[in-house]
Design an enzyme around this catalytic site. Structure first.
Site, PDB file in Angstrom:
ATOM      1  N   ASN A 163      81.517   6.587   6.145  1.00 46.52           N
ATOM      2  CA  ASN A 163      82.150   7.893   5.955  1.00 46.52           C
ATOM      3  C   ASN A 163      81.791   8.893   7.054  1.00 46.52           C
ATOM      4  OD1 ASN A 163      79.519   8.483   5.221  1.00 46.52           O
ATOM      5  ND2 ASN A 163      80.042   9.396   3.253  1.00 46.52           N
ATOM      6  N   LEU A 188      82.638   7.992  10.229  1.00 46.66           N
ATOM      7  CA  LEU A 188      83.495   7.601  11.353  1.00 46.66           C
ATOM      8  C   LEU A 188      84.776   8.411  11.473  1.00 46.66           C
ATOM      9  CD1 LEU A 188      83.087   3.711  11.381  1.00 46.66           C
ATOM     10  CD2 LEU A 188      81.696   5.466  12.473  1.00 46.66           C
ATOM     11  N   HIS A 189      85.158   9.168  10.452  1.00 45.10           N
ATOM     12  CA  HIS A 189      86.387   9.954  10.579  1.00 45.10           C
ATOM     13  C   HIS A 189      86.183  11.163  11.491  1.00 45.10           C
ATOM     14  CE1 HIS A 189      84.801  13.137   8.018  1.00 45.10           C
ATOM     15  NE2 HIS A 189      85.906  13.814   8.222  1.00 45.10           N
ATOM     16  N   ASP A 199      73.723  20.621  10.634  1.00 42.00           N
ATOM     17  CA  ASP A 199      74.659  21.121   9.610  1.00 42.00           C
ATOM     18  C   ASP A 199      73.962  21.793   8.433  1.00 42.00           C
ATOM     19  OD1 ASP A 199      73.474  18.971   8.385  1.00 42.00           O
ATOM     20  OD2 ASP A 199      75.342  18.029   7.723  1.00 42.00           O
ATOM     21  N   ASN A 200      72.763  22.356   8.668  1.00 40.57           N
ATOM     22  CA  ASN A 200      72.062  22.974   7.544  1.00 40.57           C
ATOM     23  C   ASN A 200      71.282  24.199   8.003  1.00 40.57           C
ATOM     24  OD1 ASN A 200      69.028  22.059   7.973  1.00 40.57           O
ATOM     25  ND2 ASN A 200      70.312  20.265   8.410  1.00 40.57           N
ATOM     26  N   CYS A 239      68.859  36.113  19.501  1.00 36.35           N
ATOM     27  CA  CYS A 239      68.619  34.787  18.927  1.00 36.35           C
ATOM     28  C   CYS A 239      69.344  34.721  17.585  1.00 36.35           C
ATOM     29  CB  CYS A 239      67.123  34.522  18.768  1.00 36.35           C
ATOM     30  SG  CYS A 239      66.335  35.421  17.400  1.00 36.35           S
ATOM     31  N   CYS A 286      68.293  37.336  15.066  1.00 35.27           N
ATOM     32  CA  CYS A 286      68.778  38.694  15.313  1.00 35.27           C
ATOM     33  C   CYS A 286      70.040  38.973  14.503  1.00 35.27           C
ATOM     34  CB  CYS A 286      69.080  38.891  16.796  1.00 35.27           C
ATOM     35  SG  CYS A 286      67.644  38.902  17.876  1.00 35.27           S
ATOM     36  N   CYS A 306      79.350  19.296   4.657  1.00 33.16           N
ATOM     37  CA  CYS A 306      80.639  18.609   4.568  1.00 33.16           C
ATOM     38  C   CYS A 306      80.638  17.558   3.472  1.00 33.16           C
ATOM     39  CB  CYS A 306      81.043  18.015   5.910  1.00 33.16           C
ATOM     40  SG  CYS A 306      80.100  16.601   6.442  1.00 33.16           S
ATOM     41  N   CYS A 339      62.116  37.414  18.207  1.00 33.68           N
ATOM     42  CA  CYS A 339      62.216  37.817  19.616  1.00 33.68           C
ATOM     43  C   CYS A 339      62.160  39.318  19.828  1.00 33.68           C
ATOM     44  CB  CYS A 339      63.498  37.255  20.230  1.00 33.68           C
ATOM     45  SG  CYS A 339      65.009  37.989  19.572  1.00 33.68           S
ATOM     46  N   CYS A 345      80.943  14.330 -14.026  1.00 36.51           N
ATOM     47  CA  CYS A 345      81.312  14.985 -12.760  1.00 36.51           C
ATOM     48  C   CYS A 345      81.012  14.000 -11.634  1.00 36.51           C
ATOM     49  CB  CYS A 345      80.571  16.301 -12.585  1.00 36.51           C
ATOM     50  SG  CYS A 345      78.785  16.128 -12.366  1.00 36.51           S
TER      51      CYS A 345
END
Length: 810
Positions: free
Chosen positions: A475, A477-478, A536-537, A577, A580, A594, A655, A768
């Site tokens: 999953n 590879l898309h 991604d986090n 940064c 900021c 995702c 900074c 679910c």
């Protein structure tokens, strides 16, 4: 084989060539076997599909397809219907070069049912800085052959059609008529008119792109009454304006950006989603990082191709001289290599003489070939390292001839490889030399990291590092085009490094097969000039930004989720940064990944290409990087904005003037606790209910087998429910549960009246995706008086794992 150390240079080169030839042959046979297996799915997939198709929904997607495209199926504005449309569509890409490379890879990855490609040319070394679909092993061979192999390696379930010929008036109508949508990825004026006229005659939408120098443009023609190319340009431009990259040059990643956007527009047209760029044109300036979308004229009533009194017919199209009309040649000179293609096809016929063959034997041979390919790749990697450390011949040549090559120190091969970038007046020798001396670290070899790594390697970053602890999954590879099916279950860094070396064996590729943590970040990041955050986090974003501040490294940060993306450059020449802008982490409800919210595969492709572009600009000291500006991308509406953001904050803890961040407290800092979000992608597991309010998936399976009267409520969103569901379940999304309690009560009463005769109540179960929302639902039901309601522990994922392994997961 390695007993003599680096070994003799010439022998190593000869062995390397032999190994690459063997690898090509193995890849060709793998491609044949995968096609045979696709056509011979009698043992598993067909049986499973026949037995369980009602459980999987009306869309007809197999369990593997649901898992492969799961991140696209999760999108409310895309989902099952759009994916089904895409899988039923056919798209033709004309040109397998700079524009066609990313377009073909992302169309294959995202799941176009039938993907055609047209090109008569062969792969050359000076293609590789921009044509990421090809590798050094294919130099001298057909571009279509190379591109088809790459597309099949990413997605063996789609149909890939090869047209190894130039598109001419004599064959265009026949070829184009077989496809629904056309992408023009060519680079010359006569081809643009020819393709547009052909699409008008056949009623095909056309996604047209162009990239030259440091600029690009894109539009969709002949779509739902919109204009064709001739409507905008009835008269060809002067020949002096019809430059090609062989004359004017092009920065390798610029066609990458446009090609990704072409794939996106074609996907929108095919899937019937979003607003394609019809009657609008995108204009891209890479140097200043400015993107504009402008309104263009509609269909012209005076147009000779599509106007009210159009004179274009199929007969005069085939007789029309487009080269004379534009005063420009259709293509550079090329030679006829039909003989080599014929030999290749004959070899293939011999290999396929036994038909599809026995399924088990084919699977066994395929596994053996993939194992051999891995061994060969490992040996190739060793030899390339030895050759790199044994550049005696090259050094002698360089020493003897350096005056001829100039003061930049570029070798003859480097000059040829990067020639299109050296031709750029605003880039040239100095910028290329800067790039070759630079080192860039990409953190994350996933959706964003894939195109970033490929283009950084292709364009000539001297030392390219990559960090990732994860392994390749189906999953991925898309959207993660740097990986192929052969690497499923193996390290992402291993896969990405092999892909980068296949494009450019002259750069140094450094593998960090580990997660970036406070314990190792300072050591790893300190070895590089520039950092790209392709994670991604939330905790990783703060961790990487703080680390870059401490070490004084520019940071190119990107994000892509759903159908949107963003990009900015932090900690660059006194700019802000990440802290900021975001001193306080967003709420956990806003920190979606995702795996929860989904993403259209080509969206991280666009952002990843732009990240590579920004890193190249910083490294080469060219252009205006996106410091104190942020790019915002909306794929659905095809809108891109660049907005001004605040400068460095004097109050910033990292900074600012009184910053408290030090290397010591950085290593002790708990970023997961700070953001209330995990570093890893492991799904959340809530425990809201007592054990007596829960039931395992196996226990629920026994309830079904015994025929005990009950109601099963599925509380997933409706677009999730359409992907896959358990039989006889009732979809009541959690968000609407409270308002639909009377409906549930009526269903229970009806079930009791129809099936229960011993005076007991019908049972109520809730399911679910993973067992979290079902607990929330049961808690609400208990409070509403449905005291017997129970949730199924682990949800549908538990059902697929413990009860029915054929049941799709997503």
């Amino acid at each position: 084989m390695e007993s003599n150390g680096c070994g003799d240079y010439d022998e190593l080169v000869q062995e390397l060539k032999s190994l690459k030839d063997s690898k090509r042959d193995i890849e060709a046979r793998i491609s044949v076997l995968e096609t045979q297996l696709k056509n011979n799915k009698l043992n598993d997939e067909k049986v499973t599909s026949d037995c369980c198709s009602n459980n999987f929904g009306e869309h007809g997607l197999t369990a593997d397809s649901i898992y492969r495209y799961s991140r696209q199926l999760l999108l409310p504005s895309f989902g099952v219907q759009a994916q089904s449309n895409l899988l039923k569509s056919s798209i033709l890409v004309i040109g397998a070069g700079g524009l066609g490379s990313p377009a073909l890879l992302y169309l294959a990855a995202c799941g176009v049912g039938r993907l055609g490609m047209v090109d008569h040319d062969v792969v050359e070394l000076n293609n590789l800085h921009r044509q990421i679909i090809h590798g050094e092993a294919y130099i001298g061979r057909s571009k279509v052959e190379s591109a088809a192999a790459a597309c099949r390696s990413i997605n063996s379930t789609i149909e890939v059609v090869e047209h190894r010929e130039a598109l001419r008036t004599s064959n265009a109508l026949e070829i184009v008529s077989k496809y629904d949508i056309v992408i023009d990825a060519t680079d010359n004026a006569p081809s643009r008119y020819l393709i547009s006229d052909c699409c008008v005659l056949l009623g095909k939408p056309l996604v047209s792109g162009a990239a030259l120098g440091l600029e690009g443009q894109l539009a969709v023609y002949n779509y739902k009454g919109g204009p064709c190319y001739r409507c905008l340009f009835p008269t060809p431009p002067p020949t002096t304006a019809c430059q090609r990259c062989s004359d004017s040059g092009v920065l390798g990643v610029v066609p990458g950006v446009i090609g990704c956007l072409q794939a996106l527009e074609a996907i929108k047209v095919a899937s019937l989603v979003g607003e394609p760029l019809s009657e609008r044109m995108l204009l891209f300036d890479a140097l200043s990082a400015r993107i504009r979308i402008v309104k263009i004229r509609g269909r012209s009533s005076q147009c000779e191709a599509c106007g009210e009194n159009a004179t274009l017919t199929q007969d005069n199209f085939q007789q029309f001289d487009y080269e004379n009309f534009t005063q420009s040649p259709l293509s550079a000179p090329y030679w006829d290599y039909a003989l080599s293609i014929s030999i290749n096809l004959n070899d293939r016929k011999i290999m396929e003489s036994n038909g599809c063959g026995d399924y088990d034997e084919l699977v066994k041979e395929l596994k053996s070939l993939k194992d051999s390919k891995r061994d060969i790749e490992a040996r190739i990697s060793v030899i390339e390292t030895q050759l790199k450390n044994n550049k005696l011949n090259e050094k002698v040549t360089s020493d003897c001839c350096s005056n001829n090559f100039g003061e930049h120190g570029l070798t003859a091969d480097s000059i040829y490889r990067y020639s299109r970038q050296l031709l750029l007046p605003s880039f040239g020798v100095q910028a290329q030399s800067n790039l070759l001396k630079s080192s860039i670290l990409v953190i994350g070899a996933g959706g964003l990291g894939s195109p970033a790594l490929l283009y950084l390697a292709a364009c000539g970053v001297g030392r390219l590092g990559m960090v990732d602890h994860d392994v390749v999954e189906l999953n991925n590879l898309h959207r993660q085009i740097i990986h192929g099916e052969a690497y499923i279950g193996r390290s992402k860094v291993e896969s990405a490094a092999a892909a980068c070396r296949s494009i450019n064996s002259t750069i140094e590729v450094v593998e960090h097969r580990e997660a970036l943590r406070t314990s190792n970040a300072l050591e790893i990041v300190s070895k590089y000039d520039i950092v790209i955050d392709a994670t991604d986090n939330a905790p990783s974003r703060y961790l990487i930004s703080d680390c870059c501040v401490l070490l004084g490294k520019p940071l190119v940060s990107g994000a892509a989720l759903g159908l949107e993306g963003q990009l900015a450059v932090y900690n660059y020449k006194g700019g802000p940064c990440y802290r900021c802008l975001f001193p306080t982490p967003p709420p956990t409800t806003a920190c979606q990944r995702c795996s929860d919210s989904g993403v259209l595969g080509v969206v991280p492709g666009v952002i990843g290409c732009l990240q590579a572009l920004e890193a190249i600009k910083v490294a080469s000291l060219v252009g205006e990087p996106l410091s104190e500006r942020m790019l915002l991308f909306d794929a659905l509406s095809a809108r891109i904005r660049i907005v001004k953001i605040r400068g460095r904050s004097s109050q910033c803890e990292a900074c600012g003037e009184n910053a408290t961040l030090t290397q010591d407290n950085f290593q002790q800092f708990d970023y997961e606790n700070f953001t209330q979000s995990p570093l890893s992608a492991a799904p959340l597991k809530l425990k809201l209910l007592t054990p007596d309010s829960r039931i395992s998936s196996k226990e629920y399976s026994e309830v079904v087998e015994k025929g005990e009267p009950h109601i099963l409520i599925d509380v997933r969103p409706s677009h999730h429910y359409k992907i896959v569901s358990l039989p006889n379940s009732l979809n009541v999304p959690l968000a609407s549960l409270e308002g639909r309690l009377p409906e549930i009560s009526s269903a229970l009463d009806s079930t009791k009246a129809n099936g229960v005769h011993d005076g007991s109540d019908a049972r109520l179960y809730v399911v679910c995706r993973r067992g979290n929302d079902s607990q929330r639902a049961v808690d609400l039901l208990h409070k509403a008086g449905f005291t017997s309601a129970k949730d199924i522990v682990g949800g549908l994922e538990s059902w697929a794992h413990d009860v029915d392994q054929r049941f799709p997961t997503y």
